[in-house]
Write a protein that holds these residues in place. Structure first.
Motif, PDB file in Angstrom:
ATOM      1  N   PRO A  20      37.321  37.563  34.880  1.00 41.95           N
ATOM      2  CA  PRO A  20      37.512  38.345  33.646  1.00 41.95           C
ATOM      3  C   PRO A  20      38.980  38.503  33.246  1.00 41.95           C
ATOM      4  N   LYS A  21      39.871  38.631  34.216  1.00 44.99           N
ATOM      5  CA  LYS A  21      41.300  38.724  33.895  1.00 44.99           C
ATOM      6  C   LYS A  21      41.811  37.402  33.322  1.00 44.99           C
ATOM      7  N   TYR A  23      39.990  35.198  31.644  1.00 46.28           N
ATOM      8  CA  TYR A  23      39.463  35.096  30.281  1.00 46.28           C
ATOM      9  C   TYR A  23      40.209  36.034  29.330  1.00 46.28           C
TER      10      TYR A  23
END
Length: 45
Positions: A20-21, A23
Motif C-alpha cells: 500500500p505504501k 501504491y
C-alpha cells in the motif's frame, strides 16, 4: 501448503515494507506528473 505461505511473505516491494505504501507513492508521483503536464500545456498554449 507451507511453501505457499513462505513465498507470499517473501514477496515485498523494492522500496517500502508494504505494497500500500508503494501504491501510495505511485499515485503521488503520477498526480505530480499530471499537474506538471497541465501547467506546461497552459503556459505554452
Amino acid at each position: 501448503m507451507t511453501n505457499d505461505s513462505k513465498e507470499m511473505q517473501e514477496d515485498k516491494p523494492p522500496f517500502f515494507n508494504s505494497w500500500p505504501k508503494m501504491y501510495g507513492l505511485l499515485i503521488v508521483v503520477l498526480g505530480i506528473l499530471i499537474l506538471l503536464f497541465y501547467l506546461f500545456t497552459e503556459y505554452y498554449s
